[in-house]
Design a protein around this motif. Structure first.
Motif, short mmCIF file in Angstrom:
data_model
loop_
_atom_site.label_atom_id
_atom_site.label_comp_id
_atom_site.label_asym_id
_atom_site.label_seq_id
_atom_site.Cartn_x
_atom_site.Cartn_y
_atom_site.Cartn_z
N TRP A 1 20.90 -23.78 -6.57
CA TRP A 1 19.48 -23.47 -6.52
C TRP A 1 19.14 -22.21 -7.32
O TRP A 1 19.84 -21.21 -7.23
CB TRP A 1 19.02 -23.28 -5.07
N VAL A 2 18.03 -22.31 -8.07
CA VAL A 2 17.52 -21.15 -8.80
C VAL A 2 16.05 -20.96 -8.47
O VAL A 2 15.32 -21.94 -8.25
CB VAL A 2 17.72 -21.30 -10.32
N PHE A 3 15.65 -19.71 -8.42
CA PHE A 3 14.26 -19.35 -8.12
C PHE A 3 13.64 -18.63 -9.31
O PHE A 3 14.35 -18.04 -10.13
CB PHE A 3 14.20 -18.39 -6.93
N GLY A 4 12.32 -18.66 -9.36
CA GLY A 4 11.59 -17.77 -10.24
C GLY A 4 11.51 -16.40 -9.58
O GLY A 4 11.80 -16.25 -8.39
N GLY A 5 11.13 -15.40 -10.36
CA GLY A 5 11.07 -14.04 -9.84
C GLY A 5 9.89 -13.78 -8.92
O GLY A 5 9.83 -12.72 -8.28
N GLY A 6 8.98 -14.73 -8.84
CA GLY A 6 7.82 -14.58 -7.95
C GLY A 6 6.60 -14.08 -8.70
O GLY A 6 6.70 -13.27 -9.63
N THR A 7 5.45 -14.58 -8.30
CA THR A 7 4.16 -14.15 -8.85
C THR A 7 3.29 -13.65 -7.71
O THR A 7 3.00 -14.41 -6.77
CB THR A 7 3.44 -15.31 -9.57
N LYS A 8 2.92 -12.39 -7.78
CA LYS A 8 2.07 -11.82 -6.75
C LYS A 8 0.61 -12.10 -7.10
O LYS A 8 0.10 -11.64 -8.13
CB LYS A 8 2.30 -10.31 -6.63
N LEU A 9 -0.05 -12.85 -6.25
CA LEU A 9 -1.43 -13.22 -6.48
C LEU A 9 -2.36 -12.30 -5.71
O LEU A 9 -2.23 -12.16 -4.48
CB LEU A 9 -1.68 -14.66 -6.03
N THR A 10 -3.26 -11.68 -6.43
CA THR A 10 -4.26 -10.80 -5.83
C THR A 10 -5.62 -11.47 -5.89
O THR A 10 -6.05 -11.92 -6.95
CB THR A 10 -4.33 -9.45 -6.57
N TRP B 1 16.70 -27.16 -8.44
CA TRP B 1 18.15 -27.32 -8.43
C TRP B 1 18.64 -27.30 -9.87
O TRP B 1 18.04 -27.91 -10.75
CB TRP B 1 18.50 -28.63 -7.75
N ASP B 2 19.74 -26.59 -10.11
CA ASP B 2 20.30 -26.50 -11.46
C ASP B 2 21.65 -27.20 -11.49
O ASP B 2 22.58 -26.81 -10.77
CB ASP B 2 20.43 -25.03 -11.86
N ASP B 3 21.75 -28.21 -12.34
CA ASP B 3 22.96 -29.02 -12.41
C ASP B 3 24.05 -28.44 -13.30
O ASP B 3 25.13 -29.01 -13.41
CB ASP B 3 22.61 -30.41 -13.00
N SER B 4 23.78 -27.33 -13.97
CA SER B 4 24.76 -26.84 -14.94
C SER B 4 25.91 -26.12 -14.25
O SER B 4 25.85 -25.78 -13.07
CB SER B 4 24.07 -25.91 -15.94
N LEU B 5 26.98 -25.92 -15.01
CA LEU B 5 28.17 -25.24 -14.51
C LEU B 5 28.27 -23.86 -15.13
O LEU B 5 27.88 -23.65 -16.28
CB LEU B 5 29.43 -26.04 -14.86
N ASN C 1 17.61 -27.49 -15.13
CA ASN C 1 16.94 -27.30 -13.85
C ASN C 1 15.60 -28.06 -13.82
O ASN C 1 15.56 -29.24 -13.43
CB ASN C 1 16.78 -25.83 -13.47
N ILE C 2 14.54 -27.46 -14.30
CA ILE C 2 13.24 -28.13 -14.26
C ILE C 2 13.25 -29.42 -15.09
O ILE C 2 12.62 -30.41 -14.74
CB ILE C 2 12.13 -27.18 -14.73
N GLY C 3 13.99 -29.39 -16.20
CA GLY C 3 13.99 -30.56 -17.09
C GLY C 3 14.53 -31.82 -16.47
O GLY C 3 14.16 -32.93 -16.89
N GLN D 1 17.45 -10.64 -13.52
CA GLN D 1 16.80 -11.60 -14.41
C GLN D 1 16.88 -13.00 -13.78
O GLN D 1 17.97 -13.55 -13.60
CB GLN D 1 17.51 -11.61 -15.77
N SER D 2 15.73 -13.57 -13.42
CA SER D 2 15.72 -14.85 -12.77
C SER D 2 15.91 -15.98 -13.79
O SER D 2 15.53 -15.85 -14.95
CB SER D 2 14.38 -15.05 -12.04
N VAL D 3 16.50 -17.09 -13.32
CA VAL D 3 16.72 -18.24 -14.20
C VAL D 3 15.40 -18.90 -14.55
O VAL D 3 15.19 -19.36 -15.68
CB VAL D 3 17.67 -19.24 -13.52
N LEU D 4 14.49 -18.98 -13.58
CA LEU D 4 13.16 -19.52 -13.82
C LEU D 4 12.20 -18.36 -14.07
O LEU D 4 12.28 -17.33 -13.40
CB LEU D 4 12.69 -20.35 -12.62
N THR D 5 11.31 -18.54 -15.05
CA THR D 5 10.43 -17.45 -15.46
C THR D 5 9.01 -17.66 -14.96
O THR D 5 8.39 -18.69 -15.26
CB THR D 5 10.42 -17.32 -16.99
#
Lengths: 121, 116
Positions: B105-114, B92-96, B28-30, B1-5
């Motif tokens: 660092w947190v990533f999204g799970g990725g979006t596959k573009l067709t 970047w995620d500042d939380s503890l 993070n994004i906020g 489960q990724s932190v970013l959706t």
């Protein structure tokens, strides 16, 4: 042109150790933070660890903290990742990535081609 | 489960405009920049957008990024066949964590573009 070349990957048994290296060229190495990012087969990107320009700030992902150690040698333009107590879930392609600034919170603006690590008995 | 959706997939026809969303939180994004990476099949990721909406040299202006609150978007206009790739957002995620260590660092799970 920035070039990052990883080495040291391979097949290793669970519980054993492996040391990855990244040779950097085409940049003033000690101006930038450096990172390791991994990608398990068929999965997304996961940040593993980062080190700032002078090794004064180092962070790890929860999944590797206490088992992996990142280090850098600015005189040799090199980055390393010592991986101990390896687990099957550490199996991935490990990328060396250059930070966009000297601190850890810069973006990743250059990537190597990756070195594969397989943890299996 | 990724932190970013991110949505797992997206599609479009040549010439169309497509957008890919990325949702996060205040830690993070906020409060930090969002960056986007493009990964073509079998290759290493490449920086596409940094600091929410900045394009590195060599990235076509067909690619643009935006951020609002705890969400961000990548837009691709004039879609081309070579845009077929997986796109990742990161911040970047500042939380503890529960033990007082920085998330980092947190990533999204990725979006596959067709490109149809």
């Amino acid at each position: 042109e920035v070039q990052l070349v990883e080495s040291g990957g391979g097949l290793v048994q669970p519980g054993r150790s492996l040391r990855l290296s990244c040779a950097a060229s085409g940049l003033t190495f000690d101006d930038y933070a450096m990172h390791w990012v991994r990608q398990a087969p068929g999965k997304g990107l996961e940040w593993v660890s980062g080190i700032n320009w002078n090794s004064g700030s180092i962070e790890y992902a929860d999944s590797v903290r206490g088992r992996f150690t990142i280090s850098r040698d600015n005189a040799k333009n090199s980055l390393s990742l010592q991986m101990n107590s390896l687990r099957p879930e550490d199996t991935a392609l490990y990328y060396c990535a250059k930070g966009g600034q000297s601190t850890l919170n810069g973006w990743f603006d250059a990537w190597g081609q990756g070195t594969p690590v397989t943890v299996s008995s | 489960q990724s932190v970013l959706t991110q949505p797992p997939s997206a599609s479009g026809t040549p010439g169309q405009r497509v957008t890919i969303s990325c949702s996060g939180s205040s830690s993070n994004i906020g409060t930090n920049y969002v960056h986007w990476y493009q990964q073509l099949p079998g290759t290493a990721p490449k920086l596409l957008i940094y600091k929410n909406n900045q394009r590195p040299s060599g990235v076509p202006d067909r690619f643009s990024g935006s951020k609002s609150g705890t969400s961000a978007s990548l837009a691709i206009s004039g879609l081309r066949s070579e845009d077929g790739a997986t796109y990742y957002c990161a911040a970047w995620d500042d939380s503890l964590n529960a033990w007082g260590s920085l998330i980092g660092w947190v990533f999204g799970g990725g979006t596959k573009l067709t490109v149809l």
